[in-house]
Structures are given as C-alpha cells and as structure tokens.
Design a protein around this motif. Structure first.
Motif, PDB file in Angstrom:
ATOM      1  N   THR A  48       0.824  -1.203   0.000  1.00  0.00           N
ATOM      2  CA  THR A  48       0.000   0.000   0.000  1.00  0.00           C
ATOM      3  C   THR A  48       0.863   1.260   0.000  1.00  0.00           C
ATOM      4  O   THR A  48       0.365   2.366  -0.079  1.00  0.00           O
ATOM      5  CB  THR A  48      -0.947   0.029   1.208  1.00  0.00           C
ATOM      6  OG1 THR A  48      -0.171  -0.178   2.373  1.00  0.00           O
ATOM      7  CG2 THR A  48      -2.001  -1.059   1.098  1.00  0.00           C
ATOM      8  N   GLU A  49       2.164   1.096   0.129  1.00  0.00           N
ATOM      9  CA  GLU A  49       3.034   2.267  -0.019  1.00  0.00           C
ATOM     10  C   GLU A  49       4.290   1.868  -0.791  1.00  0.00           C
ATOM     11  O   GLU A  49       4.508   0.697  -1.083  1.00  0.00           O
ATOM     12  CB  GLU A  49       3.381   2.866   1.336  1.00  0.00           C
ATOM     13  CG  GLU A  49       3.873   1.854   2.355  1.00  0.00           C
ATOM     14  CD  GLU A  49       4.263   2.503   3.670  1.00  0.00           C
ATOM     15  OE1 GLU A  49       5.157   1.946   4.324  1.00  0.00           O
ATOM     16  OE2 GLU A  49       3.702   3.560   4.012  1.00  0.00           O
ATOM     17  N   GLU A  50       5.109   2.858  -1.115  1.00  0.00           N
ATOM     18  CA  GLU A  50       6.328   2.590  -1.864  1.00  0.00           C
ATOM     19  C   GLU A  50       7.271   1.673  -1.088  1.00  0.00           C
ATOM     20  O   GLU A  50       7.142   1.518   0.114  1.00  0.00           O
ATOM     21  CB  GLU A  50       7.059   3.906  -2.143  1.00  0.00           C
ATOM     22  CG  GLU A  50       6.337   4.836  -3.098  1.00  0.00           C
ATOM     23  CD  GLU A  50       7.184   6.044  -3.418  1.00  0.00           C
ATOM     24  OE1 GLU A  50       7.345   6.341  -4.603  1.00  0.00           O
ATOM     25  OE2 GLU A  50       7.703   6.668  -2.478  1.00  0.00           O
ATOM     26  N   SER A  51       8.240   1.119  -1.801  1.00  0.00           N
ATOM     27  CA  SER A  51       9.294   0.342  -1.158  1.00  0.00           C
ATOM     28  C   SER A  51       9.924   1.154  -0.034  1.00  0.00           C
ATOM     29  O   SER A  51      10.094   2.364  -0.130  1.00  0.00           O
ATOM     30  CB  SER A  51      10.366   0.007  -2.194  1.00  0.00           C
ATOM     31  OG  SER A  51      11.561  -0.391  -1.573  1.00  0.00           O
ATOM     32  N   ASN A  52      10.284   0.455   1.045  1.00  0.00           N
ATOM     33  CA  ASN A  52      10.944   1.121   2.167  1.00  0.00           C
ATOM     34  C   ASN A  52      12.435   1.285   1.950  1.00  0.00           C
ATOM     35  O   ASN A  52      13.133   1.807   2.818  1.00  0.00           O
ATOM     36  CB  ASN A  52      10.753   0.282   3.438  1.00  0.00           C
ATOM     37  CG  ASN A  52       9.532   0.740   4.193  1.00  0.00           C
ATOM     38  OD1 ASN A  52       9.269   1.933   4.275  1.00  0.00           O
ATOM     39  ND2 ASN A  52       8.777  -0.211   4.715  1.00  0.00           N
ATOM     40  N   SER A  53      12.938   0.826   0.828  1.00  0.00           N
ATOM     41  CA  SER A  53      14.385   0.797   0.656  1.00  0.00           C
ATOM     42  C   SER A  53      14.979   2.200   0.642  1.00  0.00           C
ATOM     43  O   SER A  53      14.328   3.177   0.280  1.00  0.00           O
ATOM     44  CB  SER A  53      14.761   0.076  -0.633  1.00  0.00           C
ATOM     45  OG  SER A  53      14.885   0.995  -1.684  1.00  0.00           O
ATOM     46  N   TYR A  54      16.229   2.240   1.041  1.00  0.00           N
ATOM     47  CA  TYR A  54      17.012   3.472   0.994  1.00  0.00           C
ATOM     48  C   TYR A  54      16.886   4.136  -0.374  1.00  0.00           C
ATOM     49  O   TYR A  54      16.702   5.353  -0.487  1.00  0.00           O
ATOM     50  CB  TYR A  54      18.475   3.127   1.285  1.00  0.00           C
ATOM     51  CG  TYR A  54      19.444   4.226   0.955  1.00  0.00           C
ATOM     52  CD1 TYR A  54      19.742   5.229   1.882  1.00  0.00           C
ATOM     53  CD2 TYR A  54      20.060   4.271  -0.293  1.00  0.00           C
ATOM     54  CE1 TYR A  54      20.632   6.245   1.563  1.00  0.00           C
ATOM     55  CE2 TYR A  54      20.943   5.285  -0.616  1.00  0.00           C
ATOM     56  CZ  TYR A  54      21.230   6.270   0.312  1.00  0.00           C
ATOM     57  OH  TYR A  54      22.101   7.274  -0.007  1.00  0.00           O
TER      58      TYR A  54
END
Lengths: 393, 393
Positions: free
Chosen positions: A230-236
């Motif tokens: 439901t949201e963008e990737s959490n990646s750096y």
C-alpha cells in the motif's frame, strides 16, 4: 564503518571501452563519441551501474511474488518463466545520467556520472503483467491506483541490506507498459554485468529506481521478491535517493526533513546531449561541423524534434534523425532513443548545444537547477568553463 | 469568404465574469484573480472554447461507433449511455492556454488566449472504455498501439465542415486513462456552453484537440461519431492546428510542408502561472506580498513542487499548496490542478514568476520559444515590457 563485501566473483571487463567512475562496486560509462556510433548500444559500451558485488547465478534461481492480493507466496524459477510465458522484445533506454553537470554547480552526493551513463538496448523476456495474471493476484476492493509493486533483491549492497525499489502498480498492469522480466539483452542471454539470469526492466522510468544490474542478484536461492504494497518500497534507494529536493537543501541533515515529503521520480524527463564533438566545442579554426548526439524522453513520450546550436543558443538548426526507435513515428509508448546529427556553423571555443522537444511539448531547460542528490539534470550541455569564449557555461 | 453560421440558439452568458476573446463563435476566459479563488472552477468562470454556433439538444441524441474492428455501426442515445453504464467522476483540467505570450514575440494564428483559458472541473459520465467493451469491438490482428480513435461532431464550424480530432486508441482503452463520455460538470447536467448533452473529455491531453464545447454538438440526430482508424483524424484541427512547428516556419505557405511531418501534441506539458497579482508585478512600494497561482502537468503527471520568485528569477521560494487534486500525493493519473501561494520579497515593477516541476522532473522553461500556431507556451509568465524595471520580459 564500510561494509566488507566479497568481490571475488566479478566478471572480466573490457576496461578500454569504459570510463570507470567507481571500481567496487563497478560503475562505469562509455566514451561519448563511441556511444552514438550504434543505434543499439553494444554490451561492451553499455554503462554499468552496481550497488554491490555480482554473484554467479543460473536458471534455477527463484522469483517470489506476494503481498496485498495474494494469500500465499507464488514462486517461479527463471527456467519456468522462460518456458511458460510468451517472449516479448522491446527497444528501450536506461539511464542514470549527468550528475556531473549539477556537481559542477555545487557538491552532490553519489557517483559522479557523466552524460555517457545511458544506453539503448533490445530486451527480451516475459511481460510482468502476464506473470501477475498467471499468479492469480486478486486486488478485490483495493484501489489499484494507490498500490505499489516493490522489488527486492537479496544481494548485499553498500547502502542497504539489499537493493530495493518500487513502481506504481498501474505501470506493471498497463497493457501497453511493457514492464519485463528480461532474460536477454541485444538477443543474447543477460551477462553478469547486466543482470543475469533475469532482471526487471521498466521502460520510461529512471534506471536508478531499478539499476541495471543488481535487482535480481543474490547469493541465496531466492533471486527477486515482488510484493504488492500500500506504499512505496521502504528501501534506501526509493526513499532517500531518487528525489529532486528543493535547492535550499544542502546537507544530509537538512535533507532528513524532506525525504518523506518529496515524491520519488516517476518518469524520465526530456533529454538530449551533444556527444560529438565530445567536449561540446571545437578548439581549432573551422567554420562548419556535423554535430551528433542522442535524445530521449520518459513515460513513453517520443521525441518530436531536436535543435542544435553552434553559437551557444543564439541560433538553432533542426537536426536529422539518424536512428528513430521502434514505434516512432507513433508518439506514445516509445521507449528507445533517437540518434541525430546536424550541420552547424561554429566558432572556436563556443558551446555547441542541443535541445529536444518531446511529444508532450516539454523542452530542455537552458541552465542546470541544482539539487542535493544531483538527479534528473536535463539542462543544455555544459563545457569546461576555462575553455569557453562566448559560452556562458 | 466566411461561412454564414446561425447563432440564434446561443445561451445567455454572464459576461461580467469573462474576458471575451471572440464573440462568434463565443470564446472567452475569466479574470486571473477570480480563477484561483476556487479549487473547482465555477461554470460562470470557466473558459469557453467554441468553433461554431451551439445548437439545443436533448438526451435522445445519438452516438455512433464504427471503423476498424466493427462490421456495422453501433448506436447509443445519451439516455442509454446514462442508464446502461456505471457513472465515473473525475477531477481534471482543460486548457487552451497562453498563446498571448508567444504572440508578443511574433504574430501567431488563432484566438489570442491568455493564461485564464484553463479550468479545473469535476466531470461525471461513463468510461469510454466501458462503452467500447460493450460495443464488442474486435481488433483481431491489428496492432492496437498504431490505431487512433477519431471523434467527429456534425455541427458546423468556421474552419471545417465539423469539429473533429483523434486520440491514440491506447489512451481510450487504458484502464487508468479515465476517458469519459461526460454528461455532468461540477455535479450538474452539462450546460450548452460546456457540451450538453454529452461530450468526450480526455484528461491529460490538450483541450484544443477536444475543445470543451463543440465536440458533441449537432443540429441533426447524430451527435457524435467515434471511429477506429489506422491514422489520425483527417480534420483540420488534428492535422493543421495543434502542432509545434519549428521556429523558422512563419507563414501558412511555409507551414504547408510541415503539417504532415510534425506530430500532433500528445499531452500537456508542465505549466504554472502567477495569477495574483494579475499583472505579474506590484507597481507600488511594498516589500513582501503573497503571490497566488495554478500549476498542472499533462499525461497524468502530478506537480511535485512550485517555486516562486519576486525578483525575476534570481531567488526562489517553495510555494505551499492551497489545493491538491484528487489522487495527489500519488504522482500518476493525476488530472486536476494545484493551487498554490507563496510569500515573497518584491521590488516595484519587477517580474514575479513561478516555475513548476512535475513528477517526471520536467520544469518550465525561462523564455518563450515561438511557434507559428502559438501552442504549448509554458515559459515563465511575462509582464508588460514598458512596466518592467528589473525584468527581462
């Protein structure tokens, strides 16, 4: 403290063809006049973008799909993907380009890429959309336009546990979006430097969201994870890398307040560059030359015109296209680049510049607008200040 | 010789709210400070774009669908469309904007629209995609990405037998493209000035391809024809109107060689404008003001930032959004505009300008680049030259 990463499985490389921007991980780009010699960029002249060491993998490696819309994970080996799905081929550009132009204005963070960090290739693979259909994902009452498809590779990289990024789910599901799980490049199996054995390619979207190589790399059995979120990737990379911060943000500390407020770049902007002469000027007496370069835009927008100036933007000549991508003259879902040439009058040590106009009427800006991460620079080409006579840059 | 057209059925109009650019056909736009008072533009302040007289029609009028993929024509009355299909509502911008800025550079052809020829409305209707699905169009072996969907209204207009235009078929079939056959605007049935009883609305694509009013108008029983074609609409508007010709083309005669070579505009470009103060400057002594305006981009690209300068572009302040469209902060399939305000330092008679950055990293250019048809001007706002002290325009 820097991580200790194992670089013992790196492939051999033709270093004469490339300008190495960083050795470990390997980041390099070709010389400019070489770049525009070929409509389809040969592999040994294709820029390399890595975030960590490259493992050696084969077709038994596995892709996992999960998240919103799937009760349990669905797995496919690379071999299954090759066997089960129709092979689609597209011509498309990847780029990670021109941070150097902004770095000249003020310090930026990251590998100082020049205008050669771009390549036009022919990728073949299965349509990600077909694979998602086969996996029987059911979004039910979810608003699809608010979902993201996140990618995660399990290989180690410098900045993060692994490389990760995401795209809007609508791009992946778009019948004409051409998002591939690619296993061939220019008709040959992917090489280690370009994502073997399989990688995600997303045409029209900046490659730093999906760097050419590391997305699908891993030392474990699980090469690539796809998850509906439901949201963008959490990646750096998705959260703190590919964003155009306001000009007043100059330090990591100031940036901290902005990462969650500024959206990730959604598509490439309109771009062109004078590659030959490679310095963007002639330093000897001559009246008239043929300038050469590339032009491309994002989101499937075609290039409708390139203009070239031999007098630093005072007068302009419409360039001829030497190569137009597959799909042109259609002006949508165009993923490849144009190569162009133009005969222009020149003066010694005066900037030769190009400006491209895309199918949406967007045009390159004259002056670079600096941002902390040094991304999405599409100003007119710069030249060395000390060599400029008439030029303002 | 001009055609004799019958203007006896024109609707009453609130002329105090509008600047009339042409009386017959009626073309008008609102005053700038009025425009940015409302996130959703009220009908009496919404610009009017007509190519001919407006007939009076009701829900018995018929839409015909035919061409490639259909053996026989399929007909729907407006009443059937309202009854048979799900009603979808979208917020979106139409614009036909800012020819005046290019006309100041050099003569252009057409109604001299100012920066008020833009409006943000809420349209409701059926998805054109649903109607095409129901009509059972079968494209079989055709390459869909090369087909066009042409619209034709049978009403008379000045330049042509009737108004016509086309869009790429992929836009119409795009699940997230939101192309509507709309019968409501801002929650009320369409008015005569805005396309009653039904009209095509294509979010993200320039309105001159589909002017707000005339598309669906007719004095016959057949209000609107849709046809699948292997090339664009043959209409004057599609072929000889909405194209960005090279700068060296200055006459109708010179243009003749270019119409077939230059593609039609595919989407809006990135745009913003300082509407308050409406002259783009303050002519009295004051140090600091709040500037207000709009910003929008094309193809569903959201606006990620607007910057405002009170000193003709030397320094910039990030504006606050007073209104963000439905779908923002998602950065794709955004069709509505942003309204913004920014407190900036100003000097007497010095240009106040804005520049918007869209989700693809496209940014407005500093200087207008003239073209013969005067289209797609998205440069920084201009001010009257004689009033400028510091300003370069």
């Amino acid at each position: 403290m820097e991580k200790t990463l194992d670089y013992t499985s790196e492939p051999p490389r033709d270093r004469l063809q490339l300008i190495v921007r960083k050795d470990k991980p390997f980041n390099a780009e070709p010389h400019l006049p070489d770049l525009v010699e070929h409509p389809i960029t040969p592999l040994n002249r294709f820029f390399c973008r890595n975030h960590g060491p490259l493992p050696l993998l084969d077709d038994n490696h596995t892709i996992s799909i999960g998240g919103v819309g799937l009760a349990t994970k669905v797995l496919y080996t690379v071999k299954q993907l090759k066997d089960m799905f129709h092979e689609k081929t597209i011509e498309m550009v990847m780029q990670g380009n021109r941070r150097d132009g902004l770095h000249k204005v003020k310090h930026t963070k990251g590998v100082i890429w020049g205008p050669g960090a771009i390549g036009n290739a022919v990728y073949s693979g299965c349509l990600l959309k077909d694979v998602l259909d086969h996996a029987n994902v059911n979004f039910a009452s979810e608003d699809i336009t608010r979902l993201h498809l996140a990618f995660e590779s399990v290989e180690e990289c410098e900045e993060e546990r692994c490389y990760g990024s995401s795209i809007p789910l609508t791009k992946a599901l778009d019948e004409f979006g051409d998002v591939l799980l690619a296993y061939k490049m220019n008709g040959e199996p992917l090489t280690q430097d370009h994502g073997a054995p399989i990688r995600v390619v997303v045409p029209g979207i900046p490659s730093s969201l999906l760097p050419p190589v590391t997305v699908v790399m891993t030392t474990s059995n699980l090469t690539l994870v796809l998850a509906f979120k439901t949201e963008e990737s959490n990646s750096y990379f998705q959260r703190k890398d590919y964003k155009i911060l306001p000009g007043e943000v100059e330090t990591e500390q100031e940036a901290a307040d902005y990462w969650c407020k500024v959206p990730s770049i959604a598509e490439y902007n309109v771009q062109s560059y004078v590659c030959d002469p490679s310095d963007g000027l002639v330093d000897r007496s001559c009246r008239r030359i043929v300038a050469r370069g590339y032009a491309v835009s994002g989101g499937g927008r075609g290039i409708q015109r390139v203009e070239v100036s031999g007098d630093d933007g005072k007068t302009w000549t419409v360039a001829s296209f030497v190569h137009r991508p597959a799909k042109a003259p259609s002006s949508i879902n165009v993923w490849g680049w144009c190569l162009w040439e133009a005969e222009v009058n020149v003066k010694r040590n005066t900037r030769i510049v190009s400006r491209a106009l895309d199918s949406a009427g967007n045009i390159q800006q004259e002056n670079p607008i600096w941002n902390f991460r040094g991304v999405m620079n599409n100003s007119w080409r710069t030249i060395d200040r000390e060599r400029a006579e008439d030029a303002n840059l």
